[in-house]
Design a protein around this motif. Structure first.
Motif, short mmCIF file in Angstrom:
data_model
loop_
_atom_site.label_atom_id
_atom_site.label_comp_id
_atom_site.label_asym_id
_atom_site.label_seq_id
_atom_site.Cartn_x
_atom_site.Cartn_y
_atom_site.Cartn_z
N GLU A 61 1.02 -1.25 0.26
CA GLU A 61 -0.09 0.22 0.35
C GLU A 61 0.79 1.07 0.14
OE1 GLU A 61 -3.94 2.33 2.25
OE2 GLU A 61 -2.67 0.28 3.15
N LYS A 84 -6.23 2.64 -2.02
CA LYS A 84 -7.41 1.27 -1.27
C LYS A 84 -8.10 -0.27 -2.15
CE LYS A 84 -7.14 2.61 3.62
NZ LYS A 84 -6.27 2.15 4.39
N GLY A 96 -2.69 -7.69 1.32
CA GLY A 96 -2.10 -6.46 1.55
C GLY A 96 -1.50 -5.98 0.45
#
Length: 109
Positions: A61, A84, A96
């Motif tokens: 991320e 996101k 993730g």
């Protein structure tokens, strides 16, 4: 190797222009305009390697929010919402982070 060895500089510029405004980034549209959606699996793996800033084999991320800046130094940072949404769409195993296979599947869908 750089992204412009694989993608046309004019296509990259057009893709970046299309998503200049905050919350206007669409990964699918960016991949189409930039020409990424027309590249071979081996070319996509090379693009992924270039985009994987820390060379961990994954795009996390923190790296993903700077995705556009990997194409052009002065490009904007993705918003939290864009980051996101992009991560959720391309993270096929829910860990993730995005692996090379995950991004290839996402681009080619």
């Amino acid at each position: 190797m750089s992204l412009t060895d694989i993608l046309s500089p004019s296509d990259i510029a057009a893709a970046l222009r299309d998503c200049q405004a905050p919350d206007s980034f669409s990964p699918k549209k960016f991949f189409q305009i930039s020409g990424m959606s027309k590249k071979s699996s081996s070319q996509l793996k090379e693009i992924f390697r270039i985009l994987d800033n820390d060379q961990s084999g994954f795009i996390e991320e923190d790296e993903l929010k700077y995705f556009l800046q990997r194409f052009e130094c002065g490009a904007r940072v993705l918003t939290t919402s864009e980051t996101k949404t992009f991560l959720a769409a391309a993270d096929h195993d829910g860990d993730g982070k995005i692996g090379a296979e995950g991004i290839n599947l996402f681009i080619c869908r």
